[in-house]
Design an enzyme around this catalytic site. Structure first.
Site, PDB file in Angstrom:
ATOM      1  N   GLU A 111       0.843  -1.194   0.000  1.00 53.90           N
ATOM      2  CA  GLU A 111       0.000   0.000   0.000  1.00 53.90           C
ATOM      3  C   GLU A 111       0.880   1.246   0.000  1.00 53.90           C
ATOM      4  O   GLU A 111       2.109   1.165   0.160  1.00 53.90           O
ATOM      5  CB  GLU A 111      -0.939   0.003   1.215  1.00 53.90           C
ATOM      6  CG  GLU A 111      -1.938  -1.130   1.175  1.00 53.90           C
ATOM      7  CD  GLU A 111      -2.883  -1.147   2.360  1.00 53.90           C
ATOM      8  OE1 GLU A 111      -3.945  -1.779   2.250  1.00 53.90           O
ATOM      9  OE2 GLU A 111      -2.562  -0.535   3.392  1.00 53.90           O
ATOM     10  N   HIS A 235      -8.939   9.789   3.494  1.00 53.83           N
ATOM     11  CA  HIS A 235      -8.655   8.701   2.561  1.00 53.83           C
ATOM     12  C   HIS A 235      -8.886   9.215   1.145  1.00 53.83           C
ATOM     13  O   HIS A 235      -9.906   9.846   0.875  1.00 53.83           O
ATOM     14  CB  HIS A 235      -9.551   7.498   2.826  1.00 53.83           C
ATOM     15  CG  HIS A 235      -9.047   6.245   2.184  1.00 53.83           C
ATOM     16  ND1 HIS A 235      -9.106   6.038   0.822  1.00 53.83           N
ATOM     17  CD2 HIS A 235      -8.449   5.148   2.710  1.00 53.83           C
ATOM     18  CE1 HIS A 235      -8.575   4.860   0.543  1.00 53.83           C
ATOM     19  NE2 HIS A 235      -8.170   4.301   1.673  1.00 53.83           N
ATOM     20  N   ARG A 282      -0.987   8.863   1.812  1.00 52.64           N
ATOM     21  CA  ARG A 282      -2.371   9.262   1.617  1.00 52.64           C
ATOM     22  C   ARG A 282      -2.574  10.773   1.580  1.00 52.64           C
ATOM     23  O   ARG A 282      -3.419  11.264   0.837  1.00 52.64           O
ATOM     24  CB  ARG A 282      -3.239   8.652   2.714  1.00 52.64           C
ATOM     25  CG  ARG A 282      -3.416   7.158   2.572  1.00 52.64           C
ATOM     26  CD  ARG A 282      -4.173   6.571   3.736  1.00 52.64           C
ATOM     27  NE  ARG A 282      -4.440   5.156   3.509  1.00 52.64           N
ATOM     28  CZ  ARG A 282      -5.042   4.373   4.389  1.00 52.64           C
ATOM     29  NH1 ARG A 282      -5.427   4.850   5.545  1.00 52.64           N
ATOM     30  NH2 ARG A 282      -5.255   3.103   4.107  1.00 52.64           N
ATOM     31  N   HIS A 343     -10.966   9.871   7.106  1.00 56.53           N
ATOM     32  CA  HIS A 343     -10.779   8.433   7.252  1.00 56.53           C
ATOM     33  C   HIS A 343     -10.211   8.009   8.599  1.00 56.53           C
ATOM     34  O   HIS A 343     -10.569   6.944   9.106  1.00 56.53           O
ATOM     35  CB  HIS A 343      -9.858   7.932   6.143  1.00 56.53           C
ATOM     36  CG  HIS A 343      -9.650   6.453   6.133  1.00 56.53           C
ATOM     37  ND1 HIS A 343     -10.700   5.560   6.046  1.00 56.53           N
ATOM     38  CD2 HIS A 343      -8.518   5.697   6.198  1.00 56.53           C
ATOM     39  CE1 HIS A 343     -10.222   4.314   6.052  1.00 56.53           C
ATOM     40  NE2 HIS A 343      -8.907   4.371   6.157  1.00 56.53           N
ATOM     41  N   ARG A 378      -0.794   8.858   9.331  1.00 59.98           N
ATOM     42  CA  ARG A 378      -0.744   7.407   9.544  1.00 59.98           C
ATOM     43  C   ARG A 378      -0.323   6.678   8.281  1.00 59.98           C
ATOM     44  O   ARG A 378      -0.887   6.877   7.206  1.00 59.98           O
ATOM     45  CB  ARG A 378      -2.125   6.903   9.983  1.00 59.98           C
ATOM     46  CG  ARG A 378      -2.203   5.390  10.140  1.00 59.98           C
ATOM     47  CD  ARG A 378      -3.600   4.981  10.549  1.00 59.98           C
ATOM     48  NE  ARG A 378      -4.560   5.162   9.485  1.00 59.98           N
ATOM     49  CZ  ARG A 378      -4.991   4.188   8.667  1.00 59.98           C
ATOM     50  NH1 ARG A 378      -4.525   2.972   8.797  1.00 59.98           N
ATOM     51  NH2 ARG A 378      -5.893   4.435   7.746  1.00 59.98           N
TER      52      ARG A 378
END
Length: 527
Positions: A111, A235, A282, A343, A378
């Site tokens: 990811e 997100h 992100r 998110h 994060r």
């Protein structure tokens, strides 16, 4: 009044992990706000990050986490969590979590922000599988009592003792039972908050309905410090659909080769924003999508993985594929319309390595905390990992220091003698909607000081109205959530106004540079 050795507020990954680690020695009560599986854990699609691939190392995982967190992470905490990840995965497998395998080994996906494949997963519904396994184990344990439909109002502290004390101990919580409307006191020697984040402070969020920052607000009101609330993760890819709200398209779609396309130009746009393309962290991807939407006047952008073999797409993303087919979108042949949405809450209650807060007897774990793991942003799939590590850490500290935890004294019952039933529920709905709209418009992906000050002004106006309403009418779940939403909105805005730089998830046009020395934003309650 109910009493147990340990009280846990929240029935997701952090809460149930703590419960299972405590139950062989102690009686444990777990309160859930609604159904036991309605929290954020069950919604997690992506997976859990752990160093399991040959060639990957703890140091690589640590560095990826530090880079994503823009240097604001506590490196010692990052190392503490990363090094415990493989053991956490092993324990979940022992509980029956059916992680995907390939060639006799765990299948690892990649990811955004990760330098290696290190995401273990159960197709695209990892959280649901984890929740089911933990809940099944908790339900089978005779020392664990699971109580659904308990909406926590406030922590029961020394101030609530029948003989008033200013010692600051936490003895449990006051909670309203959704089924009866009665307010009960749940007491214990130790209380663990695992209440999740504050995503529903925003108009668009991938968080479940109950993510209203309850634990953060309760801890703050009781006197615990809160930190880094300005770092709200958006997100990049939430499904854009007029009939379906808050459906997340996992990061793994980009990790497995998905491209972000401008529907007007028909071209990939990430090359213009970052060399890491769709695998950038992100915050970078969310700002890029936000910029494309604003520049071209779009409602959405496209996420396209249709260039990959159809069997591959269906095998890796069966739940997303099925959901989209029901909406008339075949992701094996068509692009998916997506927009950013709130998110994850990277800030929260300040805790140490053992999950301890500032208040004696109060621990916290998971998304409601600021542990030092995430920093300013994060890293994907570190969130469930944090739940397992800190749920276990809090449980271990309680067990090791049990004799130092005094038994709870007599605590006053909830007093409803001076309130009446509400005659204007529309006030709650109106204020809830107003908070979420101005937070989205003024405290979103890109911020300015003027926008933040406008949000602060709205909060100041609403505070007296909500406090007056709370003081005159019987509590209801909606009123409790409204009160908490307003409190966490204030903490977010105060933190954002305090940070005079752009770092990680906090991006402001008035302070576009990043300062050399990273520093947490720590808010201290007034005495």
């Amino acid at each position: 009044m109910t009493q147990s050795d340990v009280l846990i507020v929240g029935s997701g990954a952090a809460g149930l992990t703590a419960a299972l680690n405590l139950a062989d020695r102690f009686t444990v009560t777990v309160l859930a706000k609604g159904a036991l599986n309605e929290g954020s854990t069950a919604w997690a699609q992506g997976g859990i990050a752990a160093v399991l691939e040959p060639g990957d190392t703890f140091e690589h995982h640590v560095e990826d986490t530090m880079v994503a967190g823009a240097g604001l992470n506590d490196r010692a905490i990052v190392e503490f969590v990363v090094e415990r990840a493989p053991a956490a995965i092993a324990r979940l497998r022992a509980l029956g979590v059916p992680f995907a395998e390939e060639g006799g080994a765990l299948h690892l996906t990649r990811e955004g922000g990760h330098s290696h494949r290190r995401i273990v997963h159960v197709a695209d519904a990892t959280g649901w599988a984890v929740q089911e396994a933990l809940q099944r184990a908790a339900e089978a344990h005779p020392n664990i009592t699971l109580v659904p439909d308990q909406v926590a109002i406030d922590l029961a502290t020394s101030r609530h003792e029948e003989r008033y004390s200013g010692a600051g101990n936490v003895w449990g919580v006051y909670a309203i039972d959704r089924r009866t409307g009665a307010v009960e006191v749940h007491t214990a020697r130790a209380t663990i908050l695992s209440t999740g984040g504050a995503g529903r402070t925003y108009l668009f969020s991938t968080a479940p309905r109950g993510a209203t920052g309850d634990g953060i607000a309760m801890a703050w009101r009781a006197g615990a410090r809160v930190a880094n609330m300005e770092f709200m993760q958006f997100h990049p890819t939430c499904l854009y659909h007029l009939e379906v709200k808050n459906f997340l398209i996992t990061e793994a779609v980009r990790g497995e080769g998905g491209h972000l396309i401008n529907p007007t130009t028909g071209r990939r746009f990430m090359p213009w924003y970052d060399d890491r393309l769709e695998l950038a962290p992100r915050d970078v991807v969310a700002r890029a999508i936000d910029a494309e939407i604003k520049r071209y006047g779009l409602d959405f952008v496209h996420l396209d993985i249709s260039h990959m073999p159809a069997d591959f797409v269906r095998a890796h993303f069966p739940n997303i594929h099925e959901k989209l087919l029901g909406l008339g979108i075949d992701m094996t042949t068509q692009p998916i319309p997506v927009v950013p949405a709130q998110h994850y809450t990277c800030g929260g209650i300040v805790v140490d390595r053992d999950g301890r807060t500032d208040l004696p007897g109060l621990y916290a774990a998971g998304e409601c905390t600021q542990s030092g793991l995430h920093g300013a942003n994060r890293l994907a799939s570190n969130s469930l990992l944090e739940c397992f590590v800190f749920g276990e850490a809090a449980a271990q500290h309680i067990a090791q220091h049990w004799e130092a935890l005094p038994p709870p004294p007599a605590v006053r019952a909830w007093d409803e003698s001076r309130v009446t039933d509400s005659d204007e529920e529309v006030v709650i709905k109106q204020n809830w909607t107003e908070i979420r709209r101005f937070m989205w418009n003024y405290v979103g992906i890109v911020r300015t000081t003027k926008r933040l000050e406008r949000a602060q002004h709205r909060i100041d106006l609403l505070r007296s109205e909500v406090e007056d309403y709370y003081g005159h009418f019987r509590v209801t779940p909606d009123l409790i959530e409204l009160r908490n939403l307003l409190q966490v909105a204030e903490l977010i805005v105060r933190s954002a106004l305090h940070r005079h730089e752009s770092r990680g998830l906090h991006y402001t046009l008035d302070w576009p540079e990043t300062l050399d020395a990273p520093a947490d934003t720590v808010l201290v309650p007034r005495a």
